[in-house]
Design a protein around this motif. Structure first.
Motif, PDB file in Angstrom:
ATOM      1  N   GLN A 232      17.290   3.704   8.717  1.00 31.92           N
ATOM      2  CA  GLN A 232      18.389   2.819   8.314  1.00 31.92           C
ATOM      3  C   GLN A 232      18.632   2.836   6.805  1.00 31.92           C
ATOM      4  O   GLN A 232      18.844   1.800   6.167  1.00 31.92           O
ATOM      5  CB  GLN A 232      18.135   1.366   8.782  1.00 31.92           C
ATOM      6  N   GLY A 233      18.547   4.034   6.221  1.00 32.23           N
ATOM      7  CA  GLY A 233      18.851   4.189   4.799  1.00 32.23           C
ATOM      8  C   GLY A 233      17.681   3.920   3.868  1.00 32.23           C
ATOM      9  O   GLY A 233      17.779   4.121   2.665  1.00 32.23           O
ATOM     10  N   LYS A 234      16.547   3.450   4.424  1.00 30.34           N
ATOM     11  CA  LYS A 234      15.428   3.014   3.579  1.00 30.34           C
ATOM     12  C   LYS A 234      14.591   4.175   3.060  1.00 30.34           C
ATOM     13  O   LYS A 234      14.188   4.194   1.898  1.00 30.34           O
ATOM     14  CB  LYS A 234      14.547   2.067   4.420  1.00 30.34           C
ATOM     15  N   GLY A 235      14.283   5.126   3.905  1.00 28.74           N
ATOM     16  CA  GLY A 235      13.322   6.181   3.555  1.00 28.74           C
ATOM     17  C   GLY A 235      11.943   5.832   4.088  1.00 28.74           C
ATOM     18  O   GLY A 235      11.726   4.742   4.636  1.00 28.74           O
ATOM     19  N   ALA A 256      10.893   5.767   0.457  1.00 27.18           N
ATOM     20  CA  ALA A 256      11.553   4.464   0.263  1.00 27.18           C
ATOM     21  C   ALA A 256      11.244   3.901  -1.126  1.00 27.18           C
ATOM     22  O   ALA A 256      10.248   4.272  -1.751  1.00 27.18           O
ATOM     23  CB  ALA A 256      11.074   3.480   1.332  1.00 27.18           C
ATOM     24  N   TRP A 257      12.082   2.975  -1.595  1.00 26.26           N
ATOM     25  CA  TRP A 257      11.773   2.219  -2.800  1.00 26.26           C
ATOM     26  C   TRP A 257      10.406   1.548  -2.595  1.00 26.26           C
ATOM     27  O   TRP A 257      10.161   0.928  -1.563  1.00 26.26           O
ATOM     28  CB  TRP A 257      12.830   1.137  -3.056  1.00 26.26           C
ATOM     29  N   GLY A 258       9.530   1.680  -3.586  1.00 24.03           N
ATOM     30  CA  GLY A 258       8.199   1.085  -3.452  1.00 24.03           C
ATOM     31  C   GLY A 258       7.270   1.889  -2.561  1.00 24.03           C
ATOM     32  O   GLY A 258       6.163   1.450  -2.256  1.00 24.03           O
ATOM     33  N   GLY A 259       7.709   3.079  -2.152  1.00 23.66           N
ATOM     34  CA  GLY A 259       6.925   3.879  -1.213  1.00 23.66           C
ATOM     35  C   GLY A 259       5.762   4.605  -1.872  1.00 23.66           C
ATOM     36  O   GLY A 259       5.674   4.698  -3.100  1.00 23.66           O
TER      37      GLY A 259
END
Ligand SMILES: [Zn+2]
Length: 342
Positions: A232-235, A256-259
């Motif tokens: 859903q766009g997150k990664g 994802a951001w923070g991944g």
């Protein structure tokens, strides 16, 4: 004893079938009759001289061994001749702060069997007693030999470094490799949703059979966009990677951001370009990983005993065909482990 001797550094042809005096077990050491030895990319790096370039020759490769205890040196109390075992590939001093705190793979004297000392491409191998573990009874020799190095590597990446949580999206790169075959299963064990990448429809289908929830062909340009769509766009929240420079830019985009990204190799090259803005602005963590503490083999073998983790053997060859095994490994033609039967 008969053995495959590495007599020079170079291509698979430097591996020669020959005879060499069998090593004798010293104090607290055990001699194991090798029944099967699994190949790893580390074997190839040592053969080429990219790993341990100053190693004395001839050398005997092979980190992943299953076999039978043949004789024991003075002071060995935990194992007796006749017992079926798998070998823990990491050897360390056992006395330093890092060893005693369970981080033995950070010991200044850390060695890997088959890299820094003679390995299992032979009829016999000598290892410290602490490197033995009982062989899971329901596995064949070839299956048992396929466990240690790749499952240890994947365990430290998924469990200790990435600390994968239930419900997270975990991207596992190059699903056909030994480490990734293990990482898919371990990430599922920890409740993650696994997205696996590979280069062919056959390997992607095999990844699904191992438990991958989604698969992506990473030979298609812009494949990271497909990972985004699947999340859903997150990664991906966490990434298991060892594919190297060629895939690195897309790996960063797929995270994802923070991944978190755990790296345990760089198959396509180690000189990669990292857009630093992605690291700080999107708050990514890059977690290097090599091997695992010897202690991690215990939970791995318990899960194997319960049938929750399964080694995947892609091809079995006789020990004499080690050079052919190296070619198959380097061509990445096999899904799962290439194993030599002794
Ligand atoms: Zn130590």
């Amino acid at each position: 004893m008969k053995a495959v001797l590495m007599e020079a550094r170079g291509g698979p042809e430097v591996l020669r079938w020959g005879e060499i005096e069998a090593p004798q077990p010293g104090a607290l050491e055990v001699r194991v009759q090798v029944k099967a030895v699994a190949l790893n990319h580390l074997d190839v790096w040592v053969r080429k001289g990219t790993a341990s370039p100053k190693l004395p020759l001839p050398h005997i490769l092979g980190c992943d061994v299953a076999g039978i205890v043949e004789s024991v040196g003075p002071g060995v109390e935990g194992f007796q001749p006749g017992e079926a075992v798998v070998l823990n590939p990491g050897v360390s001093c056992g006395r330093c702060e890092r060893c005693l705190s369970g981080a033995d793979n950070l010991c200044p004297n850390y060695q890997i069997i088959g890299e820094h000392r003679w390995g299992g491409y032979a009829e016999y191998i000598v290892v410290p007693e602490v490197n033995l573990a009982p062989k899971p009874a329901h596995l064949s020799w070839e299956e048992a030999a396929s466990i240690p190095l790749t499952f240890l590597t994947a365990w430290q990446m998924v469990v200790d470094r990435l600390r994968v949580q239930p419900g997270e999206d975990v991207l596992v790169m190059a699903a056909g490799s030994g480490v990734s075959v293990a990482a898919i299963q371990i990430a599922k064990l920890y409740g993650a949703r696994v997205i696996a990448t590979s280069s062919s429809p056959e390997k992607l289908s095999a990844a699904r059979q191992l438990g991958a929830d989604e698969v992506v062909n990473y030979n298609e340009p812009g494949w990271s966009q497909r990972v985004k769509e699947l999340t859903q766009g997150k990664g991906a929240d966490a990434v298991v990677d060892h594919t190297g420079a060629e895939f690195w830019p897309e790996v960063i985009k797929a995270t994802a951001w923070g991944g978190r990204i755990s790296l345990s190799g760089a198959s396509s090259g180690s000189q990669a370009t990292t857009p630093l803005a992605h690291i700080f602005y999107r708050q990514l963590s890059i977690l290097g990983s090599t091997m695992a503490s010897k202690s991690r083999l215990f939970p791995i073998l318990r899960w194997v005993d319960q049938g929750k983790l399964k080694p995947v053997v892609g091809m079995v060859l006789p020990l004499e065909a080690a050079a052919e095994g190296h070619r198959r490994l380097e061509n990445r033609q096999v899904f799962g482990k290439v194993v030599l039967r002794v």
